[in-house]
Design an enzyme around this catalytic site. Structure first.
Site, PDB file in Angstrom:
ATOM      1  N   GLU A  84      -4.077   1.942  -6.970  1.00 56.91           N
ATOM      2  CA  GLU A  84      -4.239   2.847  -5.836  1.00 56.91           C
ATOM      3  C   GLU A  84      -3.620   4.180  -6.222  1.00 56.91           C
ATOM      4  O   GLU A  84      -2.397   4.359  -6.122  1.00 56.91           O
ATOM      5  CB  GLU A  84      -3.500   2.259  -4.627  1.00 56.91           C
ATOM      6  CG  GLU A  84      -4.190   1.060  -4.030  1.00 56.91           C
ATOM      7  CD  GLU A  84      -5.211   1.463  -2.982  1.00 56.91           C
ATOM      8  OE1 GLU A  84      -6.367   1.068  -3.113  1.00 56.91           O
ATOM      9  OE2 GLU A  84      -4.847   2.209  -2.056  1.00 56.91           O
ATOM     10  N   HIS A 131       0.855  -1.196   0.000  1.00 63.15           N
ATOM     11  CA  HIS A 131       0.000   0.000   0.000  1.00 63.15           C
ATOM     12  C   HIS A 131       0.889   1.244   0.000  1.00 63.15           C
ATOM     13  O   HIS A 131       1.961   1.240   0.612  1.00 63.15           O
ATOM     14  CB  HIS A 131      -0.912  -0.021   1.231  1.00 63.15           C
ATOM     15  CG  HIS A 131      -1.998   1.004   1.176  1.00 63.15           C
ATOM     16  ND1 HIS A 131      -1.755   2.338   1.398  1.00 63.15           N
ATOM     17  CD2 HIS A 131      -3.317   0.902   0.913  1.00 63.15           C
ATOM     18  CE1 HIS A 131      -2.894   3.011   1.269  1.00 63.15           C
ATOM     19  NE2 HIS A 131      -3.857   2.161   0.974  1.00 63.15           N
TER      20      HIS A 131
HETATM   21  P1  PGA Z   1      -9.745   5.885   0.912  1.00 68.94           P
HETATM   22  O1  PGA Z   1      -8.539   4.831   1.054  1.00 68.94           O
HETATM   23  O2  PGA Z   1     -10.947   5.079   0.538  1.00 68.94           O
HETATM   24  O3  PGA Z   1      -9.844   6.518   2.233  1.00 68.94           O
HETATM   25  O4  PGA Z   1      -9.339   6.828  -0.167  1.00 68.94           O
HETATM   26  C1  PGA Z   1      -8.363   3.895   0.032  1.00 68.94           C
HETATM   27  C2  PGA Z   1      -7.148   3.077   0.235  1.00 68.94           C
HETATM   28  O5  PGA Z   1      -6.222   3.485   0.945  1.00 68.94           O
HETATM   29  O6  PGA Z   1      -7.106   1.987  -0.313  1.00 68.94           O
END
Ligand code: PGA
Length: 229
Positions: A153, A96
């Protein structure tokens, strides 16, 4: 194929908040048929994996937010993939951008984490932004590509309320498939119940951060996905 929804709680929630969320969530699942259309996975802090595992019903899966790049052994503070598997973890979010940004993870570590997951029978959800799809893919042994789920992402979209427009998500999803093969591709970045349907034709599922923290918001999302044609 069922759409996959991953609730990534990050470092949010204390024990009592986890208990309250799970109770409210299972009440909603009990009265609905959404589990036939949506595969849901909950990714709590590792501390509460057992807590969540005990409460899971109706086909909901357990996910972890991270894993050690090493096997079991002398690695203080690390949680090995085999340990996660022994708790019933089916998916691990790997690489991530918050791990990369705050904990210095790089492509090589992510590749080692992927290997650990696959050896332990866990499906890695490998997070990429468009600028490092190819470098991340080449760091991961090609024999493992088909066993991964890839999540687009978008750095600017995470936790900002600025979700990426569907045309760009479609473009990056194609790039991911060119590099990794025909793997499931998720999108994550400010997905909510109001915008998730825009991605219905593009993605196999979504990674949900902020909108997973309150059961009402997450449930609205689950319902929106279950009602997709
Ligand atoms: P968010 O986070 O939905 O708060 O934008 C998404 C993620 O980190 O996968």
């Amino acid at each position: 194929m069922k759409k996959l929804l991953i609730a990534n709680w990050k470092s949010h929630k204390t024990k009592s908040e986890v208990d309250a969320w799970m109770e409210a969530f299972e009440d909603k699942m009990e009265t609905s048929l959404t589990q036939e259309k949506v595969k849901i996975a909950i990714a709590p802090s590792d501390l509460f994996l057992a807590e969540v595992a005990d409460e899971l019903e109706y086909g909901t899966a357990l996910a972890a937010q991270n894993v050690s790049p090493y096997p079991t052994g002398k690695y203080t503070g690390a949680t090995a993939a085999t340990q996660l598997a022994s708790m019933g973890v089916e998916y691990v979010i790997v690489g991530h951008s918050e791990r990369r940004r705050y904990f210095g993870e790089d492509n090589a570590q992510v590749a080692n984490k992927v290997r650990q997951c696959i050896d332990a029978g866990i499906t890695p959800i490998v997070c990429v932004d468009d600028s490092y799809i190819s470098t991340q893919a080449s760091a991961i042994e090609s024999e493992f590509h088909a066993k991964c789920i890839i999540a687009y992402e978008a750095l600017d979209a995470i936790g900002t309320g600025n979700n990426v427009n569907p045309a760009q998500v479609a473009e990056v999803t194609d790039q991911i498939k060119e590099v990794f093969g025909d793997v499931p591709v998720l999108y994550g970045g400010s997905v909510t119940s109001s915008n998730v349907t825009e991605y219905a034709e593009i993605n196999d599922g979504w990674l949900i951060g902020s909108a997973s923290l309150k059961v009402e918001n997450f449930w609205a999302l689950v319902t929106a996905v279950a009602n997709m044609e």
